[in-house]
Design a protein around this motif. Structure first.
Motif, short mmCIF file in Angstrom:
data_model
loop_
_atom_site.label_atom_id
_atom_site.label_comp_id
_atom_site.label_asym_id
_atom_site.label_seq_id
_atom_site.Cartn_x
_atom_site.Cartn_y
_atom_site.Cartn_z
N ASP A 88 -1.26 1.47 9.05
CA ASP A 88 -0.91 2.30 10.22
C ASP A 88 0.60 2.44 10.35
O ASP A 88 1.10 3.50 10.73
N PHE A 89 1.33 1.38 10.02
CA PHE A 89 2.80 1.44 10.07
C PHE A 89 3.31 2.51 9.09
O PHE A 89 4.17 3.32 9.42
N LEU A 90 2.73 2.50 7.88
CA LEU A 90 3.14 3.50 6.87
C LEU A 90 2.85 4.91 7.37
O LEU A 90 3.68 5.80 7.26
N ALA A 91 1.67 5.08 7.95
CA ALA A 91 1.27 6.41 8.44
C ALA A 91 2.22 6.87 9.56
O ALA A 91 2.72 8.00 9.53
N ARG A 92 2.48 5.96 10.52
CA ARG A 92 3.39 6.30 11.65
C ARG A 92 4.77 6.70 11.16
O ARG A 92 5.46 7.48 11.79
N ASN A 93 5.19 6.11 10.04
CA ASN A 93 6.56 6.33 9.57
C ASN A 93 6.63 7.28 8.37
O ASN A 93 7.66 7.33 7.69
N ASN A 94 5.53 7.99 8.15
CA ASN A 94 5.50 9.00 7.08
C ASN A 94 5.90 8.45 5.71
O ASN A 94 6.68 9.07 4.98
N ILE A 95 5.39 7.27 5.38
CA ILE A 95 5.67 6.69 4.07
C ILE A 95 4.40 6.85 3.22
O ILE A 95 3.30 6.57 3.69
N LYS A 96 4.60 7.33 1.98
CA LYS A 96 3.43 7.66 1.14
C LYS A 96 2.57 6.44 0.82
O LYS A 96 3.07 5.41 0.37
N THR A 97 1.26 6.61 1.00
CA THR A 97 0.32 5.55 0.67
C THR A 97 -1.04 6.21 0.42
O THR A 97 -1.22 7.40 0.71
N ALA A 98 -2.00 5.44 -0.11
CA ALA A 98 -3.33 6.02 -0.38
C ALA A 98 -4.01 6.40 0.94
O ALA A 98 -3.86 5.71 1.94
N ARG A 99 -4.78 7.50 0.93
CA ARG A 99 -5.56 7.92 2.10
C ARG A 99 -6.54 6.79 2.44
O ARG A 99 -7.14 6.18 1.55
#
Ligand code: AMP
Ligand code: GLY
Length: 414
Positions: free
Chosen positions: A105-116
């Motif tokens: 969720d942290f990655l998503a909130r901060n627009n950092i690329k990760t697997a869906r």
């Protein structure tokens, strides 16, 4: 200067060995292993409050935390409250490793690329999400599982079975009662390390670990069977994009969210079509990556980590060399524990050394007494030369049942 190192593995031994290059360093370990007692004093104190008391009474100028568990239990917060300098993230910042769901969720909130992905404790929701993915796919237990909580499922049916076992607590206890389901990323993996002071960072050489037990990346997953750095697979452009697109937004995001990150940010990356995707964060040095990174740092490690702990990180310099580390494991690793076995070292090898991990001491001798027993590390001007030396040292280290991979650094040399 008195320094306390928390942990007992090859990583902590490697940090200690690097510190021992400096003048006037006295080391304490909590708890250390059978070989760290040759570099300093092993302490039996387990309680963090007692340890902080020891640090105060013994003029410990800096405490360095190796493993993730004490970090996620808040050892840094306890030391800081006592006004002690400690290198490592707070309990809140250590969630980047302790909770995979928080991290995603942290990655998503901060627009950092990760697997869906989907985070959930609801089986039906997980099943629905699995139906949107194509095989293979990945299921991860949310909590700390000593590197074992990640399952690559080869079909939707298998993924659903894994989810059911995790959510029921059958496979990973409480750590699996919340899960992350995510798409499979196809690429190559790199380990990126940044020393951080809450705001700024310095990057270390990019490393590659070898998680599978056997040559050609076959066999079961392990804690890591060998590493090398710097990896030629990490181009200057790629390093730049990891710094700009992952490390900087992570430090900024953590600060904005009230948990500034001080310590080692270890980014597990999958490189897909030259783009870095975050697989995971760890909040500490990797093991065995640390064993190859320490010899590549130029200058005093104590100064670097003290500055980081104070929030005053300065640029560092790195040696223009390569390091290769080969893990020698005990007979039945990683399946079950092995009988204790005496270690003999026949001959020294130039520019090579041993980082001791799963060992104990008895009557002045060192015994293999753990899964990953030691790491043979060598440095040289080329990866090939470093690798040859590391393997020459492996051939000179004898203990009953010893085994190791013969292809460490293959991706760099193919
Ligand atoms: P982690 O602890 O999340 O890094 O996962 C352990 C290992 O599982 C990684 O080093 C990868 O080899 C593999 N892995 C994890 N997530 C993925 C993914 N989304 N796609 C492919 N492989 C993955
Ligand atoms: N070598 C991988 C880790 O320390 O997690």
């Amino acid at each position: 200067m008195n320094i306390l190192i928390i942990g007992s593995g090859g990583r902590e031994y490697a940090i200690a060995l690097k510190l021992k290059n400096e003048k006037n360093i006295n080391l304490y370990f909590a708890p250390g292993n059978g070989a760290t007692s040759r570099l300093g004093e092993n302490l039996k104190i387990k309680d963090f409050y007692e340890l902080a008391k020891f640090a105060k009474q013994n003029d410990i100028a800096l405490t360095i935390v190796g493993p993730e568990v004490p970090l996620s239990e808040g050892v840094v917060d306890i030391f800081k409250k006592e006004g002690l300098l400690i290198f490592g993230p707070s309990k809140a910042a250590a969630r980047l490793e302790a909770s995979k769901a928080y991290m995603k969720d942290f990655l998503a909130r901060n627009n950092i690329k990760t697997a869906r992905y989907l985070n959930t404790d609801d089986k039906e929701k997980a099943f629905k999400f699995i139906d949107t993915l194509s095989a293979p796919m990945v299921v991860k237990a949310d909590g700390l599982c000593a590197g074992k909580g990640v399952i690559i499922a080869n079909s939707k049916e298998e993924a659903k079975e894994v989810v059911s076992d995790m959510l029921s607590g059958a496979s990973f206890g409480d750590a699996g009662k919340f899960v992350v389901v995510e798409e499979f990323l196809d690429g190559f993996e790199l380990s990126f390390f940044a020393i951080c002071d809450g705001e700024n960072f310095v990057s270390l050489p990019v490393a590659q670990d070898h998680k599978r037990l056997l040559d050609n990346d076959e066999g079961p997953n392990t804690g890591g069977m060998g590493a090398y750095a710097p990896s030629p697979l990490a181009s200057k452009e790629l390093i730049k994009s990891v710094e700009e697109e992952v490390v900087k937004p992570t430090l900024k995001g953590m600060k904005n969210e009230g948990s500034p990150f001080c310590g080692v940010l270890f980014v597990g990356l999958m490189i897909v079509k030259n783009e870095p995707y975050v697989l995971e964060f760890n909040v500490r040095f990797g093991d065995p990556e640390c064993e190859v990174l320490m010899p590549l740092i130029d200058g005093n490690l104590s100064e670097i980590l003290l500055n980081a702990a104070k929030g005053e990180l300065k640029p560092i310099s790195l040696k223009d060399e390569f390091a290769v580390g080969v893990v020698m494991a005990s007979k039945d690793y990683p399946y079950k524990s092995s009988p204790k076995a005496k270690i003999s070292v026949l001959n020294d090898v130039k520019d090579a050394h041993i980082a001791y991990a799963g060992v104990s001491e008895q009557g002045g001798e060192i015994y293999a007494d753990g899964g990953r027993v030691l790491v043979c590390v060598a440095t040289a001007k080329s990866i090939k030369e470093a690798r040859d030396r590391a393997y020459e040292l492996c051939e000179n280290v004898k203990f009953y049942g010893a085994h190791y991979r013969k292809d460490i650094a293959w991706q760099a040399l193919k």
